[in-house]
Motif scaffolding. Structure first.
Motif, PDB file in Angstrom:
ATOM      1  N   VAL A  59       0.847  -1.196   0.000  1.00 49.67           N
ATOM      2  CA  VAL A  59       0.000   0.000   0.000  1.00 49.67           C
ATOM      3  C   VAL A  59       0.879   1.240   0.000  1.00 49.67           C
ATOM      4  CG1 VAL A  59      -1.727   1.318   1.282  1.00 49.67           C
ATOM      5  CG2 VAL A  59      -1.860  -1.183   1.212  1.00 49.67           C
ATOM      6  N   THR A  71      -3.211   3.829  -2.369  1.00 44.98           N
ATOM      7  CA  THR A  71      -3.211   2.995  -3.572  1.00 44.98           C
ATOM      8  C   THR A  71      -2.523   1.676  -3.269  1.00 44.98           C
ATOM      9  OG1 THR A  71      -1.166   4.053  -4.335  1.00 44.98           O
ATOM     10  CG2 THR A  71      -3.224   4.925  -5.211  1.00 44.98           C
ATOM     11  N   ILE A  80     -11.267  -2.442   3.204  1.00 49.44           N
ATOM     12  CA  ILE A  80     -10.978  -1.208   2.469  1.00 49.44           C
ATOM     13  C   ILE A  80     -11.868  -0.045   2.924  1.00 49.44           C
ATOM     14  CG2 ILE A  80     -11.001  -0.121   0.188  1.00 49.44           C
ATOM     15  CD1 ILE A  80      -9.927  -2.801  -0.933  1.00 49.44           C
ATOM     16  N   CYS A  98      -9.382   6.943  -1.894  1.00 48.84           N
ATOM     17  CA  CYS A  98      -9.053   5.542  -1.629  1.00 48.84           C
ATOM     18  C   CYS A  98      -9.109   4.762  -2.930  1.00 48.84           C
ATOM     19  CB  CYS A  98     -10.019   4.961  -0.602  1.00 48.84           C
ATOM     20  SG  CYS A  98      -9.567   3.300  -0.081  1.00 48.84           S
ATOM     21  N   LEU A 100      -7.599   1.668  -3.139  1.00 57.50           N
ATOM     22  CA  LEU A 100      -7.165   0.324  -2.762  1.00 57.50           C
ATOM     23  C   LEU A 100      -8.012  -0.709  -3.490  1.00 57.50           C
ATOM     24  CD1 LEU A 100      -6.689   0.737   1.102  1.00 57.50           C
ATOM     25  CD2 LEU A 100      -4.919   0.651  -0.657  1.00 57.50           C
TER      26      LEU A 100
END
Length: 106
Positions: A59, A71, A80, A98, A100
């Motif tokens: 991350v 990311t 998440i 966000c 992710l």
């Protein structure tokens, strides 16, 4: 506005007008005096490492003018939304992007 009107403190009241506390200019400003690097380090330590202990290194956390961007790919995609909420709660963070993603299933 507080500076322009030479106001140093303001009452904090609830919806009924009951006094809940006092806030000063210093209280309001101190969260914005933290550097982007400090904010990113706190997010990495208190949010990402705790939620994603097995995939935290994947991350990337960046902060620019108080806006955090997350990311990368994490093992547990169900966490998440929590990562985004916890990042929003870091004092000094004004917005979160966000990005992710969960790792593909095997």
């Amino acid at each position: 506005l507080m500076t322009d009107r030479h106001i140093k403190r303001l009452p904090v009241v609830d919806a009924d007008g009951t006094l809940k506390g006092i806030v000063s200019r210093a209280d309001l400003l101190k969260v914005f005096l933290r550097s982007d690097d400090e904010l990113a380090a706190e997010i990495r330590q208190s949010v990402i490492r705790r939620l994603f202990p097995l995939s935290h290194e994947a991350v990337k956390v960046t902060v620019s003018q108080g806006t955090a961007t997350l990311t990368g790919r994490v093992r547990d995609h169900t966490l998440i939304p929590m990562a985004e909420r916890l990042t929003h709660s870091v004092e000094g963070i004004v917005d979160v992007h966000c990005r992710l993603e969960g790792l593909p299933s095997a």
